[in-house]
Design a protein around this motif. Structure first.
Motif, PDB file in Angstrom:
ATOM      1  N   HIS A   1       9.535 -22.786  24.075  1.00  0.00           N
ATOM      2  CA  HIS A   1       9.657 -21.619  24.948  1.00  0.00           C
ATOM      3  C   HIS A   1      11.098 -21.121  24.989  1.00  0.00           C
ATOM      4  O   HIS A   1      11.354 -19.895  24.971  1.00  0.00           O
ATOM      5  CB  HIS A   1       9.174 -21.983  26.352  1.00  0.00           C
ATOM      6  N   LEU A   2      12.051 -22.050  25.043  1.00  0.00           N
ATOM      7  CA  LEU A   2      13.458 -21.664  25.054  1.00  0.00           C
ATOM      8  C   LEU A   2      13.851 -20.964  23.760  1.00  0.00           C
ATOM      9  O   LEU A   2      14.642 -20.006  23.775  1.00  0.00           O
ATOM     10  CB  LEU A   2      14.337 -22.907  25.282  1.00  0.00           C
TER      11      LEU A   2
ATOM     12  N   LYS B   1       7.265 -28.281  24.460  1.00  0.00           N
ATOM     13  CA  LYS B   1       6.858 -26.928  24.843  1.00  0.00           C
ATOM     14  C   LYS B   1       8.035 -26.153  25.430  1.00  0.00           C
ATOM     15  O   LYS B   1       8.211 -24.958  25.153  1.00  0.00           O
ATOM     16  CB  LYS B   1       5.719 -27.000  25.856  1.00  0.00           C
ATOM     17  N   THR B   2       8.832 -26.843  26.261  1.00  0.00           N
ATOM     18  CA  THR B   2       9.993 -26.184  26.853  1.00  0.00           C
ATOM     19  C   THR B   2      10.987 -25.746  25.788  1.00  0.00           C
ATOM     20  O   THR B   2      11.546 -24.641  25.846  1.00  0.00           O
ATOM     21  CB  THR B   2      10.670 -27.123  27.856  1.00  0.00           C
ATOM     22  N   GLU B   3      11.227 -26.625  24.814  1.00  0.00           N
ATOM     23  CA  GLU B   3      12.143 -26.270  23.735  1.00  0.00           C
ATOM     24  C   GLU B   3      11.618 -25.080  22.936  1.00  0.00           C
ATOM     25  O   GLU B   3      12.386 -24.166  22.583  1.00  0.00           O
ATOM     26  CB  GLU B   3      12.347 -27.475  22.822  1.00  0.00           C
TER      27      GLU B   3
ATOM     28  N   ASP C   1       5.839 -31.877  27.201  1.00  0.00           N
ATOM     29  CA  ASP C   1       6.443 -30.819  28.030  1.00  0.00           C
ATOM     30  C   ASP C   1       7.813 -30.427  27.499  1.00  0.00           C
ATOM     31  O   ASP C   1       8.166 -29.237  27.494  1.00  0.00           O
ATOM     32  CB  ASP C   1       6.566 -31.310  29.482  1.00  0.00           C
ATOM     33  N   LEU C   2       8.573 -31.432  27.067  1.00  0.00           N
ATOM     34  CA  LEU C   2       9.899 -31.138  26.515  1.00  0.00           C
ATOM     35  C   LEU C   2       9.788 -30.306  25.243  1.00  0.00           C
ATOM     36  O   LEU C   2      10.554 -29.343  25.041  1.00  0.00           O
ATOM     37  CB  LEU C   2      10.641 -32.449  26.226  1.00  0.00           C
TER      38      LEU C   2
END
Length: 286
Positions: A164-165, A160-162, A157-158
């Motif tokens: 996405h960011l 993917k979040t990075e 998740d981290l």
């Protein structure tokens, strides 16, 4: 001070024997330290000496008791170790080893049973503790597995979040650049429009031909067109009437006159707009 120094010297000679005593700085602090060491060392030697004497005494007592029992067996039963067979000697050694392993006070059956019971209880207690530890270990393994799965999921998740960011950051930078470009372009258009208006004003251009005036006029024309639509519809409804022709004719004439007036105003406004616009060849923009 002299008494301590003499005591320390004697102790060092006793410790090193024929070896030379190492050189050391003679002062109150070193003498006090060496004196305490000598006291502790001699106290320990006395304790060891007492322990050795006690063990020697017990060994003598055990030897005397063994000799007594051996003499008793020899005199009463005419039994001795030399008269035993090799198998009997082996059994006797096993009995002695078992008694020493079980730490019994003697080789009687009661002592053996008591020692075995104690070992059985210890074994049961140990097995019970082992089972508890196994259950606890299984629980810890499950928790560890769940924690590892959760950690892996959080890492994904981290990640993917990075990612996405990063994408959103790139989009934000692109939007910021586009916004800056549009803002700069808007400022440039304002400057150019202002310059063009100043140039047109200098050439004697009527203010009614400015962009804002033309926009207002266009909006007014659109409103007039919207007003004409219901009148045309009303007129068409009158044309379908058959009874009372004279009255219908009056209404029709009134509607025609109103429509003609609106069309005349519309044409006037349109002609004014057309005639008021300058020729393209006469206007130059810089």
């Amino acid at each position: 001070m002299e008494g301590k120094l003499q005591r320390v010297t004697l102790w060092l000679k006793k410790v090193f024997g024929d070896q030379p005593i190492p050189q050391y700085e003679v002062n109150a602090k070193t003498i006090d330290i060496l004196y305490e060491l000598a006291e502790h060392n001699e106290a320990r030697d006395r304790d060891i000496s007492l322990l050795i004497d006690d063990m020697k005494q017990k060994a003598a007592e055990y030897e005397a008791e063994a000799n007594y029992l051996q003499d008793l067996l020899t005199e009463s039963l005419d039994f001795s170790l030399t008269s035993l067979s090799s198998e009997g000697t082996g059994y006797l050694n096993e009995l002695v080893n078992s008694a020493m392993t079980l730490e019994t006070k003697d080789t009687s059956l009661a002592s053996f049973i008591s020692a075995i019971n104690d070992l059985t209880w210890d074994l049961y207690d140990t097995e019970s503790k082992n089972r508890e530890m196994e259950l606890e270990l299984i629980s810890i393994k499950k928790k560890l597995t769940a924690a590892l799965v959760l950690e892996k999921r959080l890492q994904e998740d981290l990640k993917k979040t990075e990612e996405h960011l990063e994408v959103e950051k790139a989009k934000a930078e692109s939007r910021s650049q586009n916004l800056k470009f549009l803002k700069d372009k808007s400022e440039d258009f304002k400057i150019r429009i202002k310059a063009a208006e100043e140039q047109l004003s200098a050439t004697g251009l009527d203010q009614s031909l400015t962009h804002q005036s033309l926009v207002n006029l266009s909006e007014k024309l659109a409103e007039l067109e919207q007003e004409i639509v219901p009148l045309k519809t009303k007129l068409e409804s009158y044309l379908d009437l058959t009874p009372n022709p004279s009255l219908a004719q009056v209404k029709i004439e009134e509607a025609k006159r109103e429509l003609d007036a609106l069309e005349a105003e519309f044409s006037s406004q349109l002609d004014m707009l057309t005639l008021s616009m300058p020729e393209p060849s006469k206007l130059r923009f810089t």
